[in-house]
Design a protein around this motif. Structure first.
Motif, PDB file in Angstrom:
ATOM      1  N   GLY A 114     105.839  82.796  53.363  1.00 39.30           N
ATOM      2  CA  GLY A 114     106.617  82.036  54.329  1.00 39.30           C
ATOM      3  C   GLY A 114     106.725  82.823  55.623  1.00 39.30           C
ATOM      4  N   MET A 115     107.945  83.039  56.070  1.00 40.36           N
ATOM      5  CA  MET A 115     108.186  83.822  57.293  1.00 40.36           C
ATOM      6  C   MET A 115     108.639  85.238  56.969  1.00 40.36           C
ATOM      7  N   THR A 116     108.561  85.626  55.705  1.00 39.40           N
ATOM      8  CA  THR A 116     109.114  86.905  55.263  1.00 39.40           C
ATOM      9  C   THR A 116     108.014  87.882  54.877  1.00 39.40           C
ATOM     10  N   ASP A 117     108.151  89.132  55.335  1.00 40.92           N
ATOM     11  CA  ASP A 117     107.225  90.197  54.972  1.00 40.92           C
ATOM     12  C   ASP A 117     107.782  90.984  53.789  1.00 40.92           C
ATOM     13  N   TYR A 118     106.898  91.320  52.847  1.00 44.54           N
ATOM     14  CA  TYR A 118     107.282  92.094  51.669  1.00 44.54           C
ATOM     15  C   TYR A 118     106.328  93.267  51.483  1.00 44.54           C
ATOM     16  N   LEU A 119     106.843  94.298  50.831  1.00 43.87           N
ATOM     17  CA  LEU A 119     106.011  95.388  50.325  1.00 43.87           C
ATOM     18  C   LEU A 119     106.287  95.492  48.834  1.00 43.87           C
ATOM     19  N   VAL A 120     105.227  95.455  48.034  1.00 42.40           N
ATOM     20  CA  VAL A 120     105.379  95.613  46.592  1.00 42.40           C
ATOM     21  C   VAL A 120     104.656  96.883  46.169  1.00 42.40           C
ATOM     22  N   ILE A 121     105.297  97.642  45.299  1.00 41.82           N
ATOM     23  CA  ILE A 121     104.708  98.854  44.726  1.00 41.82           C
ATOM     24  C   ILE A 121     104.859  98.738  43.216  1.00 41.82           C
ATOM     25  N   ALA A 122     103.739  98.855  42.505  1.00 46.15           N
ATOM     26  CA  ALA A 122     103.786  98.685  41.049  1.00 46.15           C
ATOM     27  C   ALA A 122     102.842  99.678  40.387  1.00 46.15           C
ATOM     28  N   LEU A 123     103.274 100.196  39.247  1.00 49.94           N
ATOM     29  CA  LEU A 123     102.439 101.069  38.432  1.00 49.94           C
ATOM     30  C   LEU A 123     101.823 100.204  37.339  1.00 49.94           C
ATOM     31  N   LEU A 124     100.503 100.046  37.383  1.00 54.26           N
ATOM     32  CA  LEU A 124      99.803  99.132  36.492  1.00 54.26           C
ATOM     33  C   LEU A 124      99.083  99.894  35.385  1.00 54.26           C
ATOM     34  N   HIS A 125      99.054  99.285  34.194  1.00 57.10           N
ATOM     35  CA  HIS A 125      98.372  99.878  33.057  1.00 57.10           C
ATOM     36  C   HIS A 125      97.360  98.896  32.475  1.00 57.10           C
ATOM     37  N   HIS A 126      96.470  99.439  31.661  1.00 63.05           N
ATOM     38  CA  HIS A 126      95.413  98.639  31.059  1.00 63.05           C
ATOM     39  C   HIS A 126      95.684  98.399  29.575  1.00 63.05           C
ATOM     40  N   SER A 127      95.081  97.343  29.078  1.00 62.31           N
ATOM     41  CA  SER A 127      95.050  97.081  27.642  1.00 62.31           C
ATOM     42  C   SER A 127      93.597  96.929  27.215  1.00 62.31           C
ATOM     43  N   GLU A 128      93.351  97.282  25.969  1.00 63.45           N
ATOM     44  CA  GLU A 128      92.005  97.132  25.421  1.00 63.45           C
ATOM     45  C   GLU A 128      91.806  95.696  24.967  1.00 63.45           C
ATOM     46  N   GLY A 129      90.616  95.173  25.212  1.00 63.07           N
ATOM     47  CA  GLY A 129      90.273  93.836  24.761  1.00 63.07           C
ATOM     48  C   GLY A 129      88.818  93.773  24.364  1.00 63.07           C
ATOM     49  N   MET A 130      88.351  92.572  24.080  1.00 63.21           N
ATOM     50  CA  MET A 130      86.959  92.367  23.699  1.00 63.21           C
ATOM     51  C   MET A 130      86.366  91.296  24.593  1.00 63.21           C
ATOM     52  N   ALA A 131      85.056  91.429  24.852  1.00 66.01           N
ATOM     53  CA  ALA A 131      84.346  90.449  25.667  1.00 66.01           C
ATOM     54  C   ALA A 131      83.014  90.127  25.012  1.00 66.01           C
ATOM     55  N   VAL A 132      82.528  88.928  25.274  1.00 67.12           N
ATOM     56  CA  VAL A 132      81.219  88.504  24.782  1.00 67.12           C
ATOM     57  C   VAL A 132      80.271  88.456  25.975  1.00 67.12           C
ATOM     58  N   SER A 133      79.162  89.191  25.886  1.00 70.88           N
ATOM     59  CA  SER A 133      78.208  89.271  26.986  1.00 70.88           C
ATOM     60  C   SER A 133      77.324  88.033  27.031  1.00 70.88           C
ATOM     61  N   ALA A 134      76.503  87.941  28.102  1.00 67.21           N
ATOM     62  CA  ALA A 134      75.575  86.823  28.230  1.00 67.21           C
ATOM     63  C   ALA A 134      74.569  86.812  27.091  1.00 67.21           C
ATOM     64  N   ALA A 135      74.313  88.008  26.528  1.00 67.05           N
ATOM     65  CA  ALA A 135      73.386  88.117  25.393  1.00 67.05           C
ATOM     66  C   ALA A 135      74.090  87.872  24.057  1.00 67.05           C
ATOM     67  N   LEU A 136      75.350  87.422  24.137  1.00 68.12           N
ATOM     68  CA  LEU A 136      76.149  87.095  22.952  1.00 68.12           C
ATOM     69  C   LEU A 136      76.444  88.317  22.091  1.00 68.12           C
ATOM     70  N   ASN A 137      76.614  89.446  22.753  1.00 67.86           N
ATOM     71  CA  ASN A 137      77.048  90.666  22.086  1.00 67.86           C
ATOM     72  C   ASN A 137      78.524  90.888  22.379  1.00 67.86           C
ATOM     73  N   VAL A 138      79.215  91.506  21.446  1.00 69.54           N
ATOM     74  CA  VAL A 138      80.632  91.818  21.623  1.00 69.54           C
ATOM     75  C   VAL A 138      80.761  93.258  22.081  1.00 69.54           C
ATOM     76  N   SER A 139      81.598  93.461  23.098  1.00 67.70           N
ATOM     77  CA  SER A 139      81.801  94.823  23.607  1.00 67.70           C
ATOM     78  C   SER A 139      83.252  94.995  24.023  1.00 67.70           C
ATOM     79  N   PRO A 140      83.765  96.241  23.922  1.00 67.91           N
ATOM     80  CA  PRO A 140      85.153  96.488  24.346  1.00 67.91           C
ATOM     81  C   PRO A 140      85.269  96.425  25.861  1.00 67.91           C
TER      82      PRO A 140
END
Length: 337
Positions: A114-140
């Motif tokens: 809107g008409m308001t300025d903000y500053l955000v500061i955040a400490l972000l972390h990761h999680s482990e997951g799984m993905a399927v590649s185009a070659a249909l392989n599973v990888s972390p």
């Protein structure tokens, strides 16, 4: 939501007590849909967090330098990247001193909503997951886990610059990770609590209850106005915006848009024109209201099972801790009979 500047740095700190290693970026995040989505998702996660606090900056000092660095950036005597380097180095130092927190990616963004300025500061972390590649392989795969957002703060720059006497232009997550961890992040921001959101929200709801009773409304009218209040306050909480008493008053009574606002001012409830919305307190608020010949009953839902008990079989209410004024009236009536 235009993003003026944004950047990510990394503080690599292991839980084994080894020294933290800082990896700073020398360039801002480039404009992309992924960057925009990150800020949008972060704000949604932040707004949904329970237990946030509101406050304002300590006076700038060696212990609380962030406000001075932020002011220098806003006054164009320091660039955005330099400001974020200073901030992240200070955060790393406090991490080392507390030896309580693991590191993470430090996301800093200056954006406009809107008409308001903000500053955000955040400490972000990761999680482990799984993905399927185009070659249909599973990888972390690792992904940013915004659902596990525990250390973050948002500064309303416009409010800070235009209303320096405000006590609620900073919000931050108090969280449940231990007081010392939350305290070190609050000290990093240089913030002191100025507004107790649950208390302010309870005061607003008390003022609303008094207003409804003073207006001698029908049951349907009282229920409609309660729904309006809860709907507006819930929407403000969802978007991380404060409750505006003037806006709320206009919604509650369109024919007399200042009536509720004037009632609050005249009764001196001590509320600011804008107050942070506490989602949990709002969620608990619902009024049971009924009127019959010679009697009016109205109480908030959270009192049911506590100060008010309902006997389903007998259709009766038991009320405890009666108001002192009512007790005195009943005693006088009993003495005179």
């Amino acid at each position: 939501m235009p993003i003026r500047h944004s950047i990510i740095h990394l503080i690599d700190k292991k839980p084994d007590g080894s020294p933290a290693v800082l990896h700073t970026s020398e360039r801002e995040l480039f404009e992309s849909q992924a960057r925009d989505n990150l800020l949008t998702d972060l704000n949604e996660s932040y707004n949904a967090k329970q237990g946030k606090a509101w406050g304002f900056f300590h006076e700038e000092s060696g212990a609380y330098p962030l406000s001075g660095w932020l002011r220098a950036y806003l006054d164009n005597t320091q660039d955005f990247i330099g400001f974020t380097w200073q901030a992240t180095e200070h955060l790393q130092k406090l991490m080392e001193e507390t030896n309580l927190s693991v590191g993470g990616h430090v996301f800093i963004a200056h954006y406009q909503q809107g008409m308001t300025d903000y500053l955000v500061i955040a400490l972000l972390h990761h999680s482990e997951g799984m993905a399927v590649s185009a070659a249909l392989n599973v990888s972390p795969v690792k992904h940013l886990d915004l659902g596990q957002l525990h250390l973050a703060a948002r500064i309303n720059i416009s409010e800070w610059r235009n209303n320096p006497k405000s006590r609620q232009y900073i919000s931050f997550i108090k969280g449940k990770n231990g007081r010392r961890i939350n305290d070190y992040f609050r000290d990093f921001i240089g913030c002191q609590e100025g507004i107790d959101a649950p208390s302010e929200t309870r005061t607003l709801l008390k003022a609303f209850s008094d207003f409804v009773e003073s207006e001698d409304l029908s049951e349907d009218q009282a229920r409609e106005k309660t729904a309006t209040l809860v709907g507006y306050a819930s929407a403000q909480a969802k978007h991380g915006e404060p409750i505006s008493l003037e806006e709320l008053a206009a919604l509650i009574d369109e024919e007399h848009p200042t009536a509720f606002y004037d009632f609050i001012r005249n009764k001196d409830y001590g509320l600011s024109p804008e107050i942070p919305a506490d989602k949990r307190t709002i969620k608990q608020f619902q009024r049971f209201t009924a009127r019959t010949e010679g009697m009016s009953i109205s109480f908030e839902s959270h009192l049911l099972g506590n100060k008010v008990e309902f006997d389903h079989a007998g259709g009766t209410l038991v009320i405890r801790d009666l108001p002192t004024q009512l007790v005195e009236q009943l005693k006088r009536a009993g003495a005179s009979s």
